[in-house]
Design a protein around this motif. Structure first.
Motif, mmCIF file in Angstrom:
data_model
loop_
_atom_site.group_PDB
_atom_site.id
_atom_site.type_symbol
_atom_site.label_atom_id
_atom_site.label_comp_id
_atom_site.label_asym_id
_atom_site.label_seq_id
_atom_site.Cartn_x
_atom_site.Cartn_y
_atom_site.Cartn_z
ATOM 1 N N ALA A 186 0.772 -1.297 -0.089
ATOM 2 C CA ALA A 186 -0.099 -0.169 -0.173
ATOM 3 C C ALA A 186 0.754 1.225 -0.070
ATOM 4 O O ALA A 186 0.579 2.313 -0.609
ATOM 5 N N LEU A 187 2.000 1.209 0.858
ATOM 6 C CA LEU A 187 2.981 2.480 0.707
ATOM 7 C C LEU A 187 3.690 2.598 -0.596
ATOM 8 O O LEU A 187 3.583 3.625 -1.004
ATOM 9 N N ASP A 188 4.008 1.481 -1.051
ATOM 10 C CA ASP A 188 4.427 1.545 -2.677
ATOM 11 C C ASP A 188 3.686 2.095 -3.451
ATOM 12 O O ASP A 188 3.751 3.105 -4.394
ATOM 13 N N LEU A 189 2.285 1.958 -3.524
ATOM 14 C CA LEU A 189 1.264 2.423 -4.311
ATOM 15 C C LEU A 189 1.166 4.042 -3.971
ATOM 16 O O LEU A 189 1.100 4.704 -4.889
ATOM 17 N N LEU A 190 1.110 4.412 -2.809
ATOM 18 C CA LEU A 190 1.008 5.740 -2.563
ATOM 19 C C LEU A 190 2.553 6.436 -3.208
ATOM 20 O O LEU A 190 2.142 7.679 -3.534
ATOM 21 N N ILE A 191 3.435 5.950 -2.795
ATOM 22 C CA ILE A 191 4.938 6.575 -3.252
ATOM 23 C C ILE A 191 4.682 6.833 -4.775
ATOM 24 O O ILE A 191 5.341 7.848 -5.427
ATOM 25 N N ALA A 192 4.196 5.516 -5.592
ATOM 26 C CA ALA A 192 4.048 5.644 -6.902
ATOM 27 C C ALA A 192 3.211 6.584 -7.536
ATOM 28 O O ALA A 192 3.520 7.436 -8.164
ATOM 29 N N GLY A 193 2.135 6.944 -6.533
ATOM 30 C CA GLY A 193 1.309 7.809 -6.727
ATOM 31 C C GLY A 193 1.762 9.346 -6.956
ATOM 32 O O GLY A 193 1.590 10.259 -7.844
ATOM 33 N N ALA A 195 3.857 9.611 -9.873
ATOM 34 C CA ALA A 195 3.241 10.008 -11.145
ATOM 35 C C ALA A 195 2.755 11.514 -11.096
ATOM 36 O O ALA A 195 2.869 12.085 -12.387
ATOM 37 N N MET A 196 2.384 12.011 -9.879
ATOM 38 C CA MET A 196 1.982 13.252 -9.911
ATOM 39 C C MET A 196 3.147 14.422 -10.331
ATOM 40 O O MET A 196 2.646 15.460 -10.829
ATOM 41 N N VAL A 197 4.168 13.918 -9.772
ATOM 42 C CA VAL A 197 5.322 14.656 -9.934
ATOM 43 C C VAL A 197 5.791 14.687 -11.822
ATOM 44 O O VAL A 197 6.092 15.743 -12.483
ATOM 45 N N SER A 198 5.647 13.548 -12.400
ATOM 46 C CA SER A 198 5.756 13.513 -13.778
ATOM 47 C C SER A 198 4.641 14.385 -14.428
ATOM 48 O O SER A 198 4.878 15.058 -15.470
#
Length: 252
Positions: free
Chosen positions: A237-244, A247-250
């Motif tokens: 779940a934490l990996d999902l949030l960090i990936a999010g 993604a927003m930075v990109s």
């Protein structure tokens, strides 16, 4: 993390003009605010928030309940001090350390906060009740903010990213802490409790169908113990949030 208080902001122990730290003539020797706070944390861990009282604390310290009011005005003040003392257990990274990855630092902060919530089940309701402006709480909030800033989000998105990660951790750690507290009352180990509970819900007409539908998900989840299953869920779940966040930075 700083949250809205359940009472007037001016009532916070951290906003009192002249916080009292020492004793007066006739007070028990060796009694001070730090010792009272440390004993409060110990009692809260052992007996829980609902059983905590000034009278019970005084008995533990072998003093009169009235003696405690020289050091704090109210029980709320004392609980606020205990809350910040618990935040002092968190190991904080150096956000300015060269070569440190913000992702790993964020994972470390989230993992520390989760462990704190599980270790002190009484902490989560107090974190929602008070302003969280003690020195240790503010140090944690500052570390989180500085780490997330390094992700590269626009300024308008930083607090949202912090909320996404740490409201998740707050919820996960709170439920996990209550789960383990319930298990402790049964005298079973977490794995024994889980096996017993799963056997019962598998046989119950109202829950058996749901459990059957979830069998493949439970198998794919992995983990041989309750601790391993929880750790894997939390990490994913934490990996999902960090990936999010990435993604927003990109996108930005």
């Amino acid at each position: 993390m700083v949250k809205a208080a359940g009472r007037s902001a001016r009532d916070s122990v951290w906003l009192q003009e002249k916080p009292r730290r020492g004793g007066r003539a006739g007070q028990p020797s060796g009694l001070d605010r730090e010792r009272i706070t440390a004993t409060s944390v110990r009692l809260l861990d052992a007996e829980g928030l609902t059983k905590f009282s000034m009278r019970r604390l005084a008995a533990e310290l072998n003093v009169t309940a009235m003696s405690l009011y020289w050091y704090v005005d109210t029980k709320d003040d004392l609980l606020e001090l205990a809350l910040d003392a618990a935040f002092g257990e968190l190991r904080l990274p150096d956000p300015d350390a060269r070569g440190e990855d913000w992702r790993e630092q964020l994972r470390g902060l989230a993992t520390e906060y989760r462990a704190l919530l599980v270790r002190h089940p009484w902490l989560s309701p107090l974190a929602g009740r008070y302003l969280n402006i003690g020195p240790n709480s503010l140090a944690f909030s500052r570390a989180v903010q500085r780490v997330v800033r390094r992700a590269g989000l626009p300024a308008r998105g930083v607090t949202g990213a912090i909320s996404a990660v740490f409201q998740f951790v707050y919820g996960f750690g709170t439920i996990e802490g209550h789960f383990f507290a319930r298990i402790a009352d049964t005298g079973l180990s977490p794995d024994e409790y889980y096996e017993q509970a799963m056997a019962l819900v598998t046989e119950a007409p109202g829950t058996a169908e749901v459990v059957e539908e979830s069998k493949d998900l439970m198998a794919a989840r992995g983990g041989d113990t309750v601790d391993e299953m929880l750790d894997r869920d939390f990490a994913f779940a934490l990996d999902l949030l960090i990936a999010g966040i990435e993604a927003m930075v990109s996108r930005g």
